[in-house]
Design a protein around this motif. Structure first.
Motif, PDB file in Angstrom:
ATOM      1  N   PRO A 163      24.933  28.746  41.208  1.00 61.89           N
ATOM      2  CA  PRO A 163      26.172  28.821  40.420  1.00 61.89           C
ATOM      3  C   PRO A 163      26.895  27.491  40.580  1.00 61.89           C
ATOM      4  CG  PRO A 163      26.047  30.636  42.020  1.00 61.89           C
ATOM      5  CD  PRO A 163      24.961  29.666  42.369  1.00 61.89           C
ATOM      6  N   ILE A 164      27.834  27.212  39.692  1.00 59.25           N
ATOM      7  CA  ILE A 164      28.697  26.053  39.947  1.00 59.25           C
ATOM      8  C   ILE A 164      29.967  26.622  40.570  1.00 59.25           C
ATOM      9  CG2 ILE A 164      27.704  24.445  38.324  1.00 59.25           C
ATOM     10  CD1 ILE A 164      29.906  25.263  36.315  1.00 59.25           C
TER      11      ILE A 164
ATOM     12  N   TYR B  77      33.761  27.089  42.238  1.00 54.05           N
ATOM     13  CA  TYR B  77      35.164  26.735  41.997  1.00 54.05           C
ATOM     14  C   TYR B  77      35.601  25.722  43.029  1.00 54.05           C
ATOM     15  CZ  TYR B  77      35.616  30.772  38.877  1.00 54.05           C
ATOM     16  OH  TYR B  77      35.476  31.651  37.853  1.00 54.05           O
TER      17      TYR B  77
ATOM     18  N   HIS C 143      32.274  27.247  52.022  1.00 48.06           N
ATOM     19  CA  HIS C 143      32.091  28.009  53.261  1.00 48.06           C
ATOM     20  C   HIS C 143      30.643  28.483  53.343  1.00 48.06           C
ATOM     21  CE1 HIS C 143      32.167  31.661  50.895  1.00 48.06           C
ATOM     22  NE2 HIS C 143      33.413  31.446  50.477  1.00 48.06           N
TER      23      HIS C 143
ATOM     24  N   THR D 172      23.835  30.259  49.314  1.00 45.45           N
ATOM     25  CA  THR D 172      23.233  30.131  47.978  1.00 45.45           C
ATOM     26  C   THR D 172      22.480  28.802  47.858  1.00 45.45           C
ATOM     27  OG1 THR D 172      25.185  31.271  47.150  1.00 45.45           O
ATOM     28  CG2 THR D 172      23.691  30.360  45.510  1.00 45.45           C
TER      29      THR D 172
ATOM     30  N   TRP E  25      34.784  30.930  31.930  1.00 49.35           N
ATOM     31  CA  TRP E  25      33.385  31.376  32.100  1.00 49.35           C
ATOM     32  C   TRP E  25      32.491  30.915  30.947  1.00 49.35           C
ATOM     33  CZ3 TRP E  25      30.317  32.877  35.851  1.00 49.35           C
ATOM     34  CH2 TRP E  25      30.900  33.325  37.050  1.00 49.35           C
TER      35      TRP E  25
ATOM     36  N   ALA F  97      31.890  27.420  31.922  1.00 45.48           N
ATOM     37  CA  ALA F  97      31.060  27.303  33.131  1.00 45.48           C
ATOM     38  C   ALA F  97      29.596  27.649  32.874  1.00 45.48           C
ATOM     39  CB  ALA F  97      31.617  28.201  34.235  1.00 45.48           C
ATOM     40  N   LEU F  98      29.357  28.752  32.185  1.00 44.72           N
ATOM     41  CA  LEU F  98      27.962  29.173  31.986  1.00 44.72           C
ATOM     42  C   LEU F  98      27.164  28.125  31.215  1.00 44.72           C
ATOM     43  CD1 LEU F  98      28.707  32.932  31.290  1.00 44.72           C
ATOM     44  CD2 LEU F  98      27.254  32.087  33.155  1.00 44.72           C
TER      45      LEU F  98
ATOM     46  N   ASN G  91      27.101  25.157  31.596  1.00 41.36           N
ATOM     47  CA  ASN G  91      26.631  24.041  32.444  1.00 41.36           C
ATOM     48  C   ASN G  91      25.113  24.051  32.588  1.00 41.36           C
ATOM     49  OD1 ASN G  91      25.556  24.318  35.511  1.00 41.36           O
ATOM     50  ND2 ASN G  91      26.648  26.179  34.970  1.00 41.36           N
ATOM     51  N   TYR G  92      24.535  25.253  32.537  1.00 39.81           N
ATOM     52  CA  TYR G  92      23.093  25.351  32.765  1.00 39.81           C
ATOM     53  C   TYR G  92      22.290  24.654  31.664  1.00 39.81           C
ATOM     54  CZ  TYR G  92      24.443  28.985  36.134  1.00 39.81           C
ATOM     55  OH  TYR G  92      25.003  29.675  37.183  1.00 39.81           O
TER      56      TYR G  92
ATOM     57  N   GLY H  84      25.180  34.942  43.519  1.00 42.92           N
ATOM     58  CA  GLY H  84      25.611  36.016  44.409  1.00 42.92           C
ATOM     59  C   GLY H  84      25.911  37.256  43.580  1.00 42.92           C
TER      60      GLY H  84
ATOM     61  N   HIS I 226      26.272  36.591  34.416  1.00 45.89           N
ATOM     62  CA  HIS I 226      24.958  35.960  34.220  1.00 45.89           C
ATOM     63  C   HIS I 226      23.956  36.831  33.487  1.00 45.89           C
ATOM     64  CE1 HIS I 226      26.577  33.041  37.025  1.00 45.89           C
ATOM     65  NE2 HIS I 226      25.610  32.227  36.628  1.00 45.89           N
TER      66      HIS I 226
ATOM     67  N   HIS J 218      21.579  37.443  45.218  1.00 45.40           N
ATOM     68  CA  HIS J 218      21.611  37.721  46.659  1.00 45.40           C
ATOM     69  C   HIS J 218      22.904  38.427  47.043  1.00 45.40           C
ATOM     70  CE1 HIS J 218      24.496  34.588  47.657  1.00 45.40           C
ATOM     71  NE2 HIS J 218      23.802  33.722  46.935  1.00 45.40           N
TER      72      HIS J 218
ATOM     73  N   MET K 278      34.923  37.554  55.117  1.00 46.61           N
ATOM     74  CA  MET K 278      35.559  36.298  55.478  1.00 46.61           C
ATOM     75  C   MET K 278      36.916  36.192  54.799  1.00 46.61           C
ATOM     76  SD  MET K 278      32.866  33.230  55.516  1.00 46.61           S
ATOM     77  CE  MET K 278      31.832  33.923  54.272  1.00 46.61           C
TER      78      MET K 278
HETATM   79  O1  ME8 Z   1      32.067  32.476  40.959  1.00 46.05           O
HETATM   80  N1  ME8 Z   1      28.329  35.401  50.690  1.00 46.05           N
HETATM   81  O2  ME8 Z   1      32.385  30.364  41.832  1.00 46.05           O
HETATM   82  P1  ME8 Z   1      32.676  30.688  43.368  1.00 46.05           P
HETATM   83  C1  ME8 Z   1      27.341  34.892  49.960  1.00 46.05           C
HETATM   84  N2  ME8 Z   1      32.600  29.352  39.468  1.00 46.05           N
HETATM   85  N3  ME8 Z   1      27.537  34.097  48.900  1.00 46.05           N
HETATM   86  C2  ME8 Z   1      28.784  33.795  48.576  1.00 46.05           C
HETATM   87  C3  ME8 Z   1      29.893  34.283  49.297  1.00 46.05           C
HETATM   88  C4  ME8 Z   1      29.619  35.120  50.420  1.00 46.05           C
HETATM   89  N4  ME8 Z   1      30.565  35.626  51.192  1.00 46.05           N
HETATM   90  N5  ME8 Z   1      31.009  33.807  48.732  1.00 46.05           N
HETATM   91  C5  ME8 Z   1      30.614  33.029  47.693  1.00 46.05           C
HETATM   92  C6  ME8 Z   1      32.189  31.279  40.834  1.00 46.05           C
HETATM   93  N6  ME8 Z   1      29.278  33.017  47.606  1.00 46.05           N
HETATM   94  C7  ME8 Z   1      32.019  30.634  39.479  1.00 46.05           C
HETATM   95  C8  ME8 Z   1      30.546  30.569  39.142  1.00 46.05           C
HETATM   96  S1  ME8 Z   1      28.490  29.929  37.571  1.00 46.05           S
HETATM   97  C9  ME8 Z   1      28.310  29.535  35.972  1.00 46.05           C
HETATM   98  C10 ME8 Z   1      30.211  29.995  37.814  1.00 46.05           C
HETATM   99  C11 ME8 Z   1      28.454  32.257  46.643  1.00 46.05           C
HETATM  100  O3  ME8 Z   1      33.129  29.417  43.949  1.00 46.05           O
HETATM  101  C12 ME8 Z   1      27.656  33.177  45.739  1.00 46.05           C
HETATM  102  O4  ME8 Z   1      26.585  32.457  45.201  1.00 46.05           O
HETATM  103  O5  ME8 Z   1      33.541  31.870  43.496  1.00 46.05           O
HETATM  104  C13 ME8 Z   1      28.648  33.498  44.669  1.00 46.05           C
HETATM  105  O6  ME8 Z   1      28.035  33.987  43.503  1.00 46.05           O
HETATM  106  C14 ME8 Z   1      29.264  32.139  44.453  1.00 46.05           C
HETATM  107  O7  ME8 Z   1      29.317  31.569  45.776  1.00 46.05           O
HETATM  108  C15 ME8 Z   1      30.637  32.218  43.838  1.00 46.05           C
HETATM  109  O8  ME8 Z   1      31.231  30.972  43.941  1.00 46.05           O
END
Ligand code: ME8
Length: 483
Positions: A10-11, A13, A19, A25, A228, A231-232, A234-235, A260, A267, A289, A299
């Motif tokens: 994913p890209i 935020y 973290h 991921t 979104w 963002a999507l 971007n792929y 995630g 997606h 995942h 967290m």
């Molecule tokens: O959702 N455990 O960005 P995001 C495992 N920008 N993976 C985790 C996690 C956790 N506790 N927390 C975050 C977005 N992730 C959008 C996505 S895609 C076109 C746009 C990972 O910064 C996991 O892969 O909130 C999750 O899907 C992603 O970070 C969400 O990152």
């Protein structure tokens, strides 16, 4: 034959620094990318940052910084993960990049509009800034978003809508038939149930006077794209859509989007809808995942248990961190990061496992004579082949913890083999050669998981015309940690 393999994360935020969840991921995706490269594929591994939308804009405002400067700083932290986590991504896309991303996002928008899938609608409803999504009553628990524990905001505005409902049946069918392969099975069932409930059209733009931080909608100057939608895309923007058709056609469709569980709907419902509308092929698979908790709890900054990948790696090294994530966290379920467990795994599997095995074998091999010209015994070769086949089978289904377990079982086997044959007493060249062949195979299987250690081992094994002839001693790959 060399085949293209396109894989994405994913890209993220840029409202806050990365973290352990983001690290997970990235590492999971990296392990798959490295494994495919080792299979001979031509791999393109994409990651990046999602920089528009309310959440990012407000985070900048909160600290009194100008938005672009703020997102630049955090995007750099995500880029830093490349070195820290030893990632092998090929390109880092940023959605604020007007040269690379905007032309693709806007070209896609135009396609959707051309086929009549964009229309105006007056909207009144609730928006969760944490999710960056419109929510309905049934998404809420006790009036708050269950993920962000915040009350959604009431929004009343005129938006451009995307006719997602039109593609509901087609998306359902693609997932049912496996044309779009959603893994694991539990997530596939979850999304199918959601889609069968009927997909609704989605608000795809925001008025510029309410949110200026976004990609301008072509031909509608007063609107920016919904984050979104931006963002999507971007792929495809990253690989040349709207810019470089040849490059785009080389890589699309993606082989795997790794995500995630929190962003499955975007997606496996909205994104396929956009692609179908634009007449583009669907990605081949989506690997979903679970979520990582810290010491058994979600967290959170308030609890103060957010795990910083930079700190863990500083103390224990990138291989150890990667190993823990890939071995201890079940790739298809939720998992926990606990420092005691981390140390336990480190000592058992890395210090006493891979590190000790490498040191035992290379120490024997360094002073051994008569290794050149030997062939590996059938028993050992069979064991190696068996591991290669079973690990590949797990990897095909993205069961990364199983892959790792299979490889580490081969180390256990090697330890047993040494203990049984006691080459330090016999100096038996054939036994030592077998062990070196095992170590060589283990290093190659383990290199997507612990690339640094695997590289050191591989370098220590001397070969002539691809045949093993000896080794240099490798010691202290993973120094034992105190309990
Ligand atoms: O959702 N455990 O960005 P995001 C495992 N920008 N993976 C985790 C996690 C956790 N506790 N927390 C975050 C977005 N992730 C959008 C996505 S895609 C076109 C746009 C990972 O910064 C996991 O892969 O909130 C999750 O899907 C992603 O970070 C969400 O990152």
């Amino acid at each position: 034959m060399r085949k293209e393999f396109y894989i994405t994360t994913p890209i993220y935020y840029v409202n806050d620094k990365p973290h352990v969840g983001h690290a997970y991921t990235n590492v999971a995706t990296d392990a798959i990318a490295r494994w495919r490269r080792a299979q001979g594929d031509d791999v393109f591994f994409l990651t990046g940052t999602d920089e528009h939308g309310t959440k990012n804009q407000r985070s900048a405002e909160k600290v009194g910084e100008e938005t672009q400067g703020f997102v630049d700083k955090i995007a750099d932290k995500f880029k830093d993960l490349k070195e820290v986590l030893d990632l092998s991504w090929d390109f880092f896309i940023r959605t604020s990049d007007k040269e690379i991303h905007w032309p693709g996002a806007q070209a896609l928008w135009k396609k959707l509009e051309e086929v009549g899938d964009i229309y105006w609608k007056d909207y009144e409803g609730f928006y969760c800034v944490g999710c960056e999504a419109f929510v309905t009553e049934k998404d809420l628990v006790d009036d708050v978003c269950p993920d962000h524990k915040t009350k959604p905001e009431l929004i009343k505005e005129k938006n451009l809508y995307f006719k997602l409902s039109k593609y509901s049946k087609q998306i359902e069918k693609a997932i049912e038939t496996g044309e779009l392969n959603v893994q694991p099975e539990t997530r596939r069932n979850e999304i199918l149930a959601f889609i069968r409930g009927g997909l609704e059209d989605v608000s795809f733009s925001r008025p510029k006077d309410k949110l200026k931080w976004g990609v301008p909608v072509p031909d509608h100057e007063d609107q920016v794209m919904y984050v979104w939608c931006d963002a999507l895309s971007n792929y495809i923007s990253a690989i040349g859509y709207g810019r470089d058709e040849k490059e785009f056609n080389k890589w699309w469709p993606a082989d795997v989007h790794v995500i995630g569980k929190d962003i499955l709907r975007f997606h496996a419902a909205i994104w396929p809808g956009m692609l179908l509308s634009a007449g583009l092929p669907l990605p081949k698979s989506i690997f979903v995942h679970g979520f990582i908790t810290s010491e058994g709890e979600k967290m959170s900054k308030t609890i103060g248990n957010v795990i910083d990948p930079f700190e863990v790696v500083e103390e224990f090294g990138s291989d150890a961190f990667r190993y823990y994530l890939l071995r201890e966290i079940p790739s298809d379920e939720d998992g926990d990061f606990s420092i005691d467990k981390f140390k336990e795994r480190y000592n058992a599997d890395l210090a006493n496992g891979l590190g000790n095995f490498a040191s035992r074998v290379t120490t024997l091999a360094e002073k051994a004579e008569g290794l050149a010209g030997l062939l590996v015994d059938e028993e050992i070769q069979n064991k190696i082949t068996e591991t290669a086949i079973s690990a590949a089978k797990e990897a095909e289904r993205f069961k990364l913890h199983e892959v790792t377990a299979k490889i580490w079982a081969l180390i256990k086997f090697g330890d047993g083999y040494i203990n049984k044959h006691k080459p330090w007493e016999t100096d038996d060249a054939q036994v030592i050669f077998n062990l070196l062949a095992l170590l060589d195979a283990i290093a190659s299987f383990a290199s997507p998981i612990v690339p640094k250690a695997a590289g050191i081992i591989q370098k220590s094994i001397k070969k002539e015309d691809g045949k093993i002839i000896g080794a240099q001693k490798v010691v202290n790959l993973f120094p034992r940690l105190d309990a």
